[in-house]
Design a protein around this motif. Structure first.
Motif, PDB file in Angstrom:
ATOM      1  N   VAL A   1       0.974  -1.166  -0.067  1.00  0.00           N
ATOM      2  CA  VAL A   1      -0.042  -0.105   0.079  1.00  0.00           C
ATOM      3  C   VAL A   1       1.002   1.293  -0.066  1.00  0.00           C
ATOM      4  O   VAL A   1       1.863   1.508   0.724  1.00  0.00           O
ATOM      5  N   LEU A   2       0.759   2.200  -0.881  1.00  0.00           N
ATOM      6  CA  LEU A   2       1.382   3.605  -0.885  1.00  0.00           C
ATOM      7  C   LEU A   2       0.705   4.246   0.300  1.00  0.00           C
ATOM      8  O   LEU A   2      -0.698   4.163   0.529  1.00  0.00           O
ATOM      9  N   ARG A   3       1.423   4.685   0.947  1.00  0.00           N
ATOM     10  CA  ARG A   3       1.103   5.672   2.114  1.00  0.00           C
ATOM     11  C   ARG A   3       0.855   7.239   1.893  1.00  0.00           C
ATOM     12  O   ARG A   3       1.059   8.025   2.567  1.00  0.00           O
ATOM     13  N   LEU A   4       0.553   7.477   0.683  1.00  0.00           N
ATOM     14  CA  LEU A   4       0.404   8.905   0.397  1.00  0.00           C
ATOM     15  C   LEU A   4      -0.537   9.661   1.000  1.00  0.00           C
ATOM     16  O   LEU A   4      -0.149  10.893   1.423  1.00  0.00           O
ATOM     17  N   ARG A   5      -1.422   9.308   1.557  1.00  0.00           N
ATOM     18  CA  ARG A   5      -2.458   9.916   2.094  1.00  0.00           C
ATOM     19  C   ARG A   5      -1.786  10.476   3.531  1.00  0.00           C
ATOM     20  O   ARG A   5      -1.972  11.589   4.034  1.00  0.00           O
TER      21      ARG A   5
ATOM     22  N   ASP B   1      -5.380   6.863  -3.697  1.00  0.00           N
ATOM     23  CA  ASP B   1      -6.480   6.037  -2.872  1.00  0.00           C
ATOM     24  C   ASP B   1      -5.959   4.427  -3.284  1.00  0.00           C
ATOM     25  O   ASP B   1      -6.883   3.635  -2.962  1.00  0.00           O
ATOM     26  N   ASN B   2      -4.922   4.248  -3.803  1.00  0.00           N
ATOM     27  CA  ASN B   2      -4.417   2.810  -4.031  1.00  0.00           C
ATOM     28  C   ASN B   2      -5.340   1.939  -4.782  1.00  0.00           C
ATOM     29  O   ASN B   2      -5.536   0.818  -4.568  1.00  0.00           O
ATOM     30  N   LYS B   3      -5.891   2.584  -5.825  1.00  0.00           N
ATOM     31  CA  LYS B   3      -6.948   2.050  -6.896  1.00  0.00           C
ATOM     32  C   LYS B   3      -6.208   2.031  -8.336  1.00  0.00           C
ATOM     33  O   LYS B   3      -6.965   1.491  -8.951  1.00  0.00           O
TER      34      LYS B   3
ATOM     35  N   PHE C   1       5.684   3.051   1.199  1.00  0.00           N
ATOM     36  CA  PHE C   1       5.065   1.817   1.319  1.00  0.00           C
ATOM     37  C   PHE C   1       4.854   1.300   2.547  1.00  0.00           C
ATOM     38  O   PHE C   1       5.658   1.445   3.371  1.00  0.00           O
ATOM     39  N   LYS C   2       3.609   0.552   2.696  1.00  0.00           N
ATOM     40  CA  LYS C   2       3.635  -0.484   4.033  1.00  0.00           C
ATOM     41  C   LYS C   2       3.068  -1.806   3.436  1.00  0.00           C
ATOM     42  O   LYS C   2       2.425  -1.606   2.624  1.00  0.00           O
ATOM     43  N   ILE C   3       3.449  -2.722   4.270  1.00  0.00           N
ATOM     44  CA  ILE C   3       2.921  -4.115   3.759  1.00  0.00           C
ATOM     45  C   ILE C   3       1.899  -4.590   4.858  1.00  0.00           C
ATOM     46  O   ILE C   3       2.223  -4.398   6.071  1.00  0.00           O
TER      47      ILE C   3
END
Length: 101
Positions: A21-25, A60-62, A86-88
């Motif tokens: 997951v991208l941690r952009l938010r 939004d990781n979409k 990123f986070k796993i």
């Protein structure tokens, strides 16, 4: 004589899966970037070409796919390492198996 039997659905444990997951938010919040529009303006000022709708899907990781050049732009904007982007997430996928008579 006929017998009717019902088999209840069973929940089978699947394999452990991972999701990247991208941690952009989270990074936007840490850097007080309050909207995707604001992030979009920052990226445009850095000569990164991305549509607002594509950026929204990325945040939004979409997004199904996106350019690798965005990684370097995000690292520059958020002044972070690539691993901080990123986070796993680990999860177990469950399948419902229904059997009928």
């Amino acid at each position: 004589m006929h017998t009717i039997s019902t088999v209840l659905p069973e929940i089978a444990l699947g394999q452990q899966r991972i999701r990247v997951v991208l941690r952009l938010r989270e990074l936007m919040a840490e850097h007080k970037i309050r909207s995707v529009s604001a992030l979009h303006r920052i990226l445009i000022s850095k000569k990164v070409t991305v549509s607002h709708s594509q950026l929204l899907r990325i945040v939004d990781n979409k997004a199904d796919h996106w350019k690798v050049e965005f990684l370097s732009a995000f690292i520059e904007v958020f002044q972070c390492s690539e691993s901080e982007l990123f986070k796993i997430e680990r999860y177990v996928e469950t399948d419902e198996i229904a059997a009928g008579a």
